[in-house]
Design a protein around this motif. Structure first.
Motif, PDB file in Angstrom:
ATOM      1  N   THR A 308      -6.957   7.229   0.133  1.00  0.00           N
ATOM      2  CA  THR A 308      -5.548   6.338   1.092  1.00  0.00           C
ATOM      3  C   THR A 308      -4.760   5.387   0.390  1.00  0.00           C
ATOM      4  O   THR A 308      -5.273   4.551  -1.037  1.00  0.00           O
ATOM      5  CB  THR A 308      -6.252   4.687   1.815  1.00  0.00           C
ATOM      6  N   GLU A 309      -3.408   5.585   0.499  1.00  0.00           N
ATOM      7  CA  GLU A 309      -2.924   5.358  -0.009  1.00  0.00           C
ATOM      8  C   GLU A 309      -1.845   3.952   0.542  1.00  0.00           C
ATOM      9  O   GLU A 309      -1.716   3.691   1.405  1.00  0.00           O
ATOM     10  CB  GLU A 309      -1.268   5.835  -0.812  1.00  0.00           C
ATOM     11  N   HIS A 310      -1.106   3.281  -0.655  1.00  0.00           N
ATOM     12  CA  HIS A 310      -0.458   1.671   0.297  1.00  0.00           C
ATOM     13  C   HIS A 310       0.812   1.985  -0.584  1.00  0.00           C
ATOM     14  O   HIS A 310       1.705   1.207  -1.316  1.00  0.00           O
ATOM     15  CB  HIS A 310      -1.359   0.953  -0.717  1.00  0.00           C
ATOM     16  N   HIS A 346      -2.003  -2.617  -5.519  1.00  0.00           N
ATOM     17  CA  HIS A 346      -3.047  -0.809  -5.162  1.00  0.00           C
ATOM     18  C   HIS A 346      -2.809  -0.574  -6.504  1.00  0.00           C
ATOM     19  O   HIS A 346      -2.282   0.514  -6.901  1.00  0.00           O
ATOM     20  CB  HIS A 346      -2.334  -1.081  -4.327  1.00  0.00           C
ATOM     21  N   ARG A 347      -2.208  -1.127  -7.818  1.00  0.00           N
ATOM     22  CA  ARG A 347      -1.473  -0.338  -9.165  1.00  0.00           C
ATOM     23  C   ARG A 347      -3.211  -0.118 -10.113  1.00  0.00           C
ATOM     24  O   ARG A 347      -4.096  -0.357  -9.707  1.00  0.00           O
ATOM     25  CB  ARG A 347      -0.930  -1.563  -9.907  1.00  0.00           C
ATOM     26  N   THR A 348      -3.132   1.430 -10.558  1.00  0.00           N
ATOM     27  CA  THR A 348      -3.762   1.769 -11.218  1.00  0.00           C
ATOM     28  C   THR A 348      -3.283   1.972 -12.220  1.00  0.00           C
ATOM     29  O   THR A 348      -2.651   2.357 -12.405  1.00  0.00           O
ATOM     30  CB  THR A 348      -4.401   3.133  -9.605  1.00  0.00           C
ATOM     31  N   ALA A 349      -4.381   3.368 -12.840  1.00  0.00           N
ATOM     32  CA  ALA A 349      -3.976   3.316 -14.421  1.00  0.00           C
ATOM     33  C   ALA A 349      -2.927   4.757 -14.044  1.00  0.00           C
ATOM     34  O   ALA A 349      -2.330   4.598 -14.802  1.00  0.00           O
ATOM     35  CB  ALA A 349      -5.348   3.846 -15.320  1.00  0.00           C
ATOM     36  N   ARG A 386       0.941  -5.953 -13.950  1.00  0.00           N
ATOM     37  CA  ARG A 386      -0.312  -6.407 -13.927  1.00  0.00           C
ATOM     38  C   ARG A 386      -1.779  -4.997 -13.370  1.00  0.00           C
ATOM     39  O   ARG A 386      -0.922  -5.239 -12.352  1.00  0.00           O
ATOM     40  CB  ARG A 386      -1.705  -7.650 -13.165  1.00  0.00           C
ATOM     41  N   ILE A 387      -2.762  -5.046 -13.983  1.00  0.00           N
ATOM     42  CA  ILE A 387      -3.550  -4.360 -13.080  1.00  0.00           C
ATOM     43  C   ILE A 387      -5.172  -4.752 -13.266  1.00  0.00           C
ATOM     44  O   ILE A 387      -5.831  -5.381 -14.237  1.00  0.00           O
ATOM     45  CB  ILE A 387      -3.671  -2.638 -14.086  1.00  0.00           C
ATOM     46  N   ASN A 388      -5.728  -4.428 -12.127  1.00  0.00           N
ATOM     47  CA  ASN A 388      -7.240  -4.607 -12.367  1.00  0.00           C
ATOM     48  C   ASN A 388      -7.799  -3.851 -10.845  1.00  0.00           C
ATOM     49  O   ASN A 388      -7.836  -4.537 -10.372  1.00  0.00           O
ATOM     50  CB  ASN A 388      -7.190  -6.127 -11.217  1.00  0.00           C
TER      51      ASN A 388
END
Length: 417
Positions: A308-310, A346-349, A386-388
């Protein structure tokens, strides 16, 4: 599609950070050398040269005779990741930026006094990034590359002194490639490369209203383009390594929707020396809801749940000024604010992009009655991201901060005949 590679294909198809993509998501704004100096403010209304074929085909009615335009955009991007609690051992990836060279070419001619024809070729979407192979996020991304070529024949009709209308058809080729590491447990790790391509088709519409002799307004719409990418997954591991070749090496397919856009622009001669340009562009990135990756080795089933994308719909705002220094020289400047389509949570690498500000300068030189040279420069100030990301536990937690910037230099040559 193996469980090792399906999220990787999603990454290359549905993400692109700011390394060669400079509008929201993985769109590329670099479709004109003359527009670069204004940060593409007023692009759907200015109709200064044949590059209007991309931004608003109705603008061809403002160009006299036949014209050939060629532009080249040189892009240098820089990006660094700063680890702040990731769970996988490895380095921080180095500078994952790169050099890129994006060309555009446009041709316009008169069919009748009211009817104009043009064709443009450019790259409306794209990315290229590469981390160190031993970085801590190697199980999510190492190299990402997306290429597109859009062929856009168009027609424009001058209805009367106030109204011009335009229509175009897009034939777009897309190719996606991704490499990443895959963890095979006791067998160690291997490299997995995903690659696929396809042709998709869409259209664009535009209108320009000449409100006064000095002011005009433009609206433009580019449709979505459906891509049905087909390709393969390949890895050095084979049956001899104890892993069935069909697990890591197989044909794949995936559907990708490139989003529609809507622009409203204004262009005005303020006086004999100054011109004002403005623009608001909306992009429907919410088209991305989910993506299913299908293996084609006989089972024809999706491996694992659909991702699922956001993505959010976004706006881009720009304003520009031109100063007519002389009859042959025009100086340009522009400022733009560009929203990112991905929220922080919702950020990814593969999607470390963030909101950015464009600061642009440029100049035009009409050095003969038939020939004009444009140069434009933009620096992108990109907000730290930021990413987590722990959405895929088997790949580890990626936590930290991205910093990035980009510089773009554009040259354009226009010839009337």
């Amino acid at each position: 599609m193996s469980r090792f590679s399906s999220p990787l294909m999603v990454g290359i198809l549905l993400s692109a950070h700011q390394l060669t993509s400079h509008a929201a998501g993985f769109a590329l704004s670099e479709q004109s050398g003359s527009g670069m100096g204004n940060a593409y403010a007023g692009a759907a209304a200015v109709a200064e040269d044949a590059s209007t074929i991309y931004f608003n085909p109705a603008g061809m009615t403002y160009i006299q005779g036949s014209q050939l335009v060629g532009a080249l955009h040189t892009i240098k991007t820089s990006g660094d990741f700063h680890n702040q609690g990731s769970s996988v051992a490895g380095n921080e990836g180095g500078d994952f930026g790169s050099w890129a060279f994006l060309p555009n070419i446009y041709y316009k001619q008169d069919l009748t006094e009211q009817l104009k024809f043009g064709i443009g070729v450019g790259t409306p979407f794209g990315l290229k990034t590469e981390y160190d192979r031993n970085w801590l996020g190697r199980f999510q991304a190492v190299k990402s590359e997306l290429k597109t070529i859009n062929i856009n024949p168009s027609l424009a009709w001058k209805v009367n002194e106030q109204w011009s209308l335009g229509f175009g058809i897009s034939a777009m080729w897309a190719e996606a490639e991704l490499t990443s590491s895959a963890n095979l447990g006791l067998l160690g790790t291997t490299t997995v490369k995903n690659k696929g391509d396809d042709w998709g088709f869409g259209y664009n519409l535009g209108a320009i209203y000449q409100a006064t002799p000095d002011t005009r307004f433009g609206v433009a719409y580019r449709s979505k383009v459906e891509q049905h990418l087909k390709g393969d997954v390949r890895s050095p591991f084979t049956q001899a390594n104890g892993v069935p070749g069909s697990t890591l090496n197989t044909d794949i397919s995936a559907d990708l929707t490139l989003p529609e856009t809507f622009s409203f622009s204004a262009f005005s001669h303020l006086n004999d020396k100054w011109e004002l340009l403005t623009d608001i562009t909306w992009t429907r990135w919410s088209q991305f809801k989910e993506l299913k990756i299908v293996r084609e080795n006989g089972s024809n089933t999706t491996v694992g749940p659909a991702i699922t994308e956001h993505w959010n719909n976004v706006l881009r705002y720009s304003v520009g000024l031109n100063y007519l220094y002389s009859d042959t020289v025009k100086l340009r400047t522009g400022l733009a604010y560009d929203d990112e389509a991905i929220d922080n949570e919702h950020r990814t690498a593969r999607i470390p992009g963030n909101d950015r500000i464009w600061l642009s300068l440029g100049a035009s030189w009409q050095y003969t009655p038939q020939t004009k040279l444009d140069i434009g420069y933009t620096h992108l100030f990109i907000k730290d991201a930021r990413i987590n990301d722990d959405q895929r536990p088997t790949r580890g937690l990626i936590a930290g901060k991205y910093e990035g910037s980009a510089d773009i230099l554009s040259l354009q040559f226009a010839y009337n005949f």
